[in-house]
Structures are given as C-alpha cells and as structure tokens.
Design a protein around this motif. Sequence first.
Motif, short mmCIF file in Angstrom:
data_model
loop_
_atom_site.label_atom_id
_atom_site.label_comp_id
_atom_site.label_asym_id
_atom_site.label_seq_id
_atom_site.Cartn_x
_atom_site.Cartn_y
_atom_site.Cartn_z
N THR A 177 3.96 -14.66 -40.65
CA THR A 177 2.92 -15.53 -41.20
C THR A 177 2.13 -16.08 -40.02
N LYS A 178 0.89 -16.50 -40.29
CA LYS A 178 0.03 -17.02 -39.24
C LYS A 178 -0.55 -18.34 -39.70
N SER A 179 -0.44 -19.34 -38.85
CA SER A 179 -1.01 -20.65 -39.16
C SER A 179 -1.75 -21.09 -37.91
N GLY A 180 -3.10 -21.14 -38.02
CA GLY A 180 -3.89 -21.39 -36.81
C GLY A 180 -3.63 -20.27 -35.83
N ALA A 181 -3.17 -20.60 -34.63
CA ALA A 181 -2.91 -19.57 -33.61
C ALA A 181 -1.42 -19.28 -33.47
N GLU A 182 -0.61 -19.79 -34.41
CA GLU A 182 0.84 -19.62 -34.28
C GLU A 182 1.40 -18.67 -35.34
N TYR A 183 2.31 -17.83 -34.89
CA TYR A 183 2.97 -16.88 -35.78
C TYR A 183 4.39 -17.36 -36.08
N ALA A 184 4.88 -17.02 -37.26
CA ALA A 184 6.26 -17.35 -37.63
C ALA A 184 6.87 -16.16 -38.37
N LEU A 185 8.20 -16.10 -38.39
CA LEU A 185 8.89 -15.03 -39.10
C LEU A 185 8.88 -15.29 -40.60
N THR A 186 8.90 -14.23 -41.38
CA THR A 186 9.11 -14.34 -42.82
C THR A 186 10.62 -14.22 -43.07
N PRO A 187 11.08 -14.49 -44.29
CA PRO A 187 12.52 -14.32 -44.56
C PRO A 187 13.01 -12.91 -44.21
N VAL A 188 12.25 -11.90 -44.55
CA VAL A 188 12.67 -10.51 -44.27
C VAL A 188 12.79 -10.26 -42.76
N SER A 189 11.77 -10.65 -41.99
CA SER A 189 11.82 -10.35 -40.55
C SER A 189 12.86 -11.23 -39.87
N SER A 190 13.06 -12.44 -40.39
CA SER A 190 14.06 -13.33 -39.82
C SER A 190 15.47 -12.76 -39.98
N VAL A 191 15.74 -12.17 -41.12
CA VAL A 191 17.09 -11.65 -41.38
C VAL A 191 17.29 -10.26 -40.76
N PHE A 192 16.27 -9.39 -40.83
CA PHE A 192 16.50 -7.98 -40.48
C PHE A 192 15.88 -7.53 -39.16
N LEU A 193 14.95 -8.32 -38.60
CA LEU A 193 14.24 -7.84 -37.41
C LEU A 193 14.44 -8.72 -36.18
#
Lengths: 338, 338
Positions: A75-91
């Motif tokens: 996900t992207k908020s302003g200039a910052e990226y964060a993991l989604t549930p899927v990427s957090s668990v599997f990537l």
Amino acid sequence: MSEASAASHPNPVVIFDALNAYINSMSLKGAIDLNLFTLIAEGATTTAGLAAHAQASERGVRILCDFLTILGFLTKSGAEYALTPVSSVFLNRHSPAYMGAASNFLLHESHIKHFGDVAAVVRKGGSVDTHGNMGPDDPVWVEFARSMVGLAGPAAQEIGKTIARPGHAIKVLDIAAGHGMFGIAIAQNNSQARIVGLDWKNVLEVALDNARNAGVADRYSTVAGSAFDAALGSDYDLVLLPNFLHHFDPPTNVGLLKKIHAAMKPGGRVATVEFVPNDDRVTPPAAAAFSMMMLASTPAGDAYTFKEFDQMFRNAGFGASTIQNLERSPEQLILTER
Amino acid sequence: MSEASAASHPNPVVIFDALNAYINSMSLKGAIDLNLFTLIAEGATTTAGLAAHAQASERGVRILCDFLTILGFLTKSGAEYALTPVSSVFLNRHSPAYMGAASNFLLHESHIKHFGDVAAVVRKGGSVDTHGNMGPDDPVWVEFARSMVGLAGPAAQEIGKTIARPGHAIKVLDIAAGHGMFGIAIAQNNSQARIVGLDWKNVLEVALDNARNAGVADRYSTVAGSAFDAALGSDYDLVLLPNFLHHFDPPTNVGLLKKIHAAMKPGGRVATVEFVPNDDRVTPPAAAAFSMMMLASTPAGDAYTFKEFDQMFRNAGFGASTIQNLERSPEQLILTER
C-alpha cells in the motif's frame, strides 16, 4: 459509436492486462530478489531508504514499489509504502510462512523457456524439449527442493499429523522426496517412523540437510536415482507420492504403481498429494490450471482427476482411494489402500 | 492452527497466481498464434475439430482451451468451447476490433528479455540494455507498427474527429508515427490536411502501406530518422506526439519540445497521447502500471503525470495544456497551445 454501445462494449484493457501479466510475474520476482518486502518490514518505508538498503536506484525502487502497489502487494500513503496482509505473511523473510523463494523455482529460466512458444507446445502435445524437465539430475529439481520448502511445510505438517500413526514402528518411502518435507513431517509426528527418501542424488542433499535441521536424520536414509529404475526396498507401511504422478502419462504411472505395490506390506497405504481438478477440468482454478504447467514442462504429464487417479491405482492392483482437501494448500490428499 | 486463525490467514494462492502469471501471458499468445479464437468463431468448438484445423495435438488443444476457460477467455459446456464477449470482440480475426496481433509486440522477445532480471533493472534504474529499445532502427518498432494498428485504430479515429479541423488546410507532423494511424485519422477527417509522418525508415513503410489502404497516400509524406536529429520541416498547424515522450527523461523531452515549438505556426497545437497516472502514481491501474514497462525497456523513460507533462511543455515555451479521457483507450489526450 453511440454512448449506449460504448457502454456495452467489452473493455480491451482485459486483453492488455492478460498479455502483460508476465510483467507482473517478473516484477514480483525482482522485488523478492531485492528483498524489498523484508526491508519494508524492517522499517525502510520510503524510496530513499529502500534504495539505500537494497543498493538500488531510487528511480527503480519508486517505479517497482508503485507497480507492486497496483498489484496489491504494497500500500502507498504519501511517499511511504507498507506491506499488505499477504506480503507481510508470505513475502517477508522474517515470517515463518515466507514463500518468496518459490519464485526461484516457479520462474526458473527453464520454466520461462518451456513457455517461450506455447503454440509449438500445443502442436506437439507436450514440452518442446525432449525430456521437458524429466531428464536425469535436471538441476531445476535442486532449485525446487531449496525453493519450495517454505511452501510445502504447512501442508506437509498437516498431512503428517493425519497419517503418521504415532506408536507404530512404520517404514515409509518418500518418492521424489525433493526437499523431503513430507517424509520429515511423518518422522516428526511419529518417533518410531523410519523414512527412506528417493530422488536424484543432487536433490537428496537438500532433503538430508532438512532432515538434520528437523532432528530426524538418524531415521532418514536415502535411495538415489529414478523411481522407475531404482531398487525401492521392501516392506513399506506407507508410501508418499507428493507431486510426482502429474509428470507422466497414465500407463507410465500404472507401471510405477505396480512396482510400488510390490514394495509394500499388506495393509499399507499410499499418500498421494496432487493438484486434482474436478471432472470438468476447469475447476477449481488453481488445480485445473496446473495442467497447463504440465503440458509445457513435461513430455506427457497432466493434472489428473480423482477418477483418473483411482483408476490408475486399481489398474496397478490397489484397493479403494479416498480424497480430502487440505487446509493450507490448494492441493488435495489421496489415500489409497494396498 | 485453529479454524479461526486459518480463516483469517491470507491465502498463499494469490502469490502462486502472481508468480505464475507469465504462463497466462504466454498461453494467451499461444492461442492467438494458433488462431483458436477465430476457429471457434468459425464453428470448430470441440477439441478434435480445433486440433484438426489448427494442425495441433488434441491433448495440447484440450489443455490450452481448458486453461483459457479458467482465465475467462472461453466458456466450456460438456466437451464444447465457446467465445466470451471479450474474446469474441478482440481475439476473433473476423471482428473489426481484433487486437490479437498486439501479442506480437507486447510479448516480443525483446520485451521478454527486458524483464528477464527485474532486480538488475531496479538496481540500475533503467533497462539493462544500453539503449533499451531506443536504438536506431530497432526492429521491435516495425513489429509495433504492424501489431498495434488494430488497437490504435479506434482511439485514433476518436482523436481525429476531435482535432482534425475539417475545412482548414492544415499541415500536420506525426512524430514517431509507427503504424501512422493517428495522422491517417486526421487526413480521413479533414480532406485538406497534409500529413508528414516521422519514424525510422523501416517503420515508415508500414505507415505508408496504411496510408495507401486508407486512401490518403497523396497527402502523406515522410521524414526518416530520429525526431531528435531529423529536420522536422516547418509551419505545422498540428503536431501529434502519440506514445513518444514516455520513452525519455524530462530534460530530453523539453529539448525535443523546443525543437517542435520552432517548427510550428503560431496558434498551432500539440496533441499528445499518453498513459497518464494520477499524482499518486498508482491510479488508474493501466496508466500507472505503464511506468514499469518504461523502467525495464528504456534507459530513462516513465509514465508522466499531467502536471509533469504541463511543466515540460511550459519549460519548452508552450502555453496551456488540457487533458481529456478517451472513450476507447486507457490512454488520455493532452492538447497544448503553442
């Protein structure tokens, strides 16, 4: 064109998206190679921070992270990226369910090559390479054993709990053991189980490493070679056939199953783990789609229906088969009585 | 794991699907290469019938058609396949909106190669080839001109109707004309328009063919070479910039726009056709995702926002720009006053 007909006109973007889907695959692999998901989990959430840690260009990181956001892996908020549930668990490599390494197998250069000319594959009815990836000691299976271990782990444990028969001193043959996780899970769930892993010699080294790491190496022995040619041993209570029969045509499988039958104790069972489509061959999607992978990468393999598996086992002298879903895998477990 | 936590656990199949998406791309291309959609439209709806007409194996056709059904490009009823609305309109050669040839460009071997190592691309911040596909006379642009004509046609006509100014004897420069459809649409909508198509010499032969087919060859002349190096001519009322600026960085574009400005009449306009993401760079998806294509296939190109295009034009001495959606394309039309 009138507004009404424009509104009812199919959208060509769906064709673009389908043709461009290879970009999705290769870009996700690139992000895994660069460790971007793990770096974000560790707190590098801006383009500049990610570029510094990944030793990459800011421009490249920005465009790739935006693309991963479009695909739904960030996900992207302003200039910052964060993991989604899927990427957090599997990537994220810190997650116990990390499966990013699967890209090393699924997008191995040999797979890319197998799909280079699908029209030629369809004309021929199988891989345009002589053996596909079924030749002796094909290095892709070492990559498979190394890369797919994280993915196989949860399903292997689930199956191990179901069929390990703790309290019984069983002898188990794991055919095309690969990473060895299916046999190892039996050993972990039954302290009296002895496992024989069969695979190419170069692959067995990975399985032996995993057996050592799991603390079951003293009950883990190996047979190197092809299941079709090697001496399997005898008196097995349980034979594991994870992801193997899909590589071959039914007569070849029946021949192997007869050999397995002869190596088993009366009252033993075979546990087959497979992508099993319904009789319509187009549902469920993940299992049915696996047929395309087999068409392009093997001479004559397929994703078989339960009816077809049941028939192959019966033709080899086995009794009844049953099938069950797995909680942690799109594959299914088929249990067959000797 | 408890049932509750299993239910809330993200599904790993989404990762599988993303990594396997290259199979979707190459399989769709294979079906187009084999003419399967057109054969189904002509009445060959069974595996046997399709295999006979496509000179392919029944096994291969069955597996590919099942896979296309899973992807949503076919439906299957018993043993018979049928087209969906999307494949009927866009993948059947008898349809005026046929765009199957786009696969020859989008999945050209040079594109496959550009995405072979995305991590390396991101480290570098651009194509790992020296020029990407921006080298002189790169043959991919002949393939582009031949393959993308069907796709560009509807949008070109829509734009032609908007900006052709029938009744005015306008002189039009079409930069990197490719298939030439944008300039040709102006000529078709304004019988007094004269078009100058600029592109690599090998590409211009495709544009000239299309101008002849459209009956406007007598008002279509050409300039061979790079827009950066060639003598553009002078006194243009309208300059077309379809899908060109995204290949270069902003300073390079400003340099070119100054050259274009000098070749135009006062009161003239530039019509730019581009994938234009919003300022967040992650919406709308089709436009924003185009940035990844530019990262991997060019040294320094990008999908620019409207603000960035507006600024490039102003820096080159142009006046105001406006942007509008197109009915028949995910791209947008930017009109800029000289």
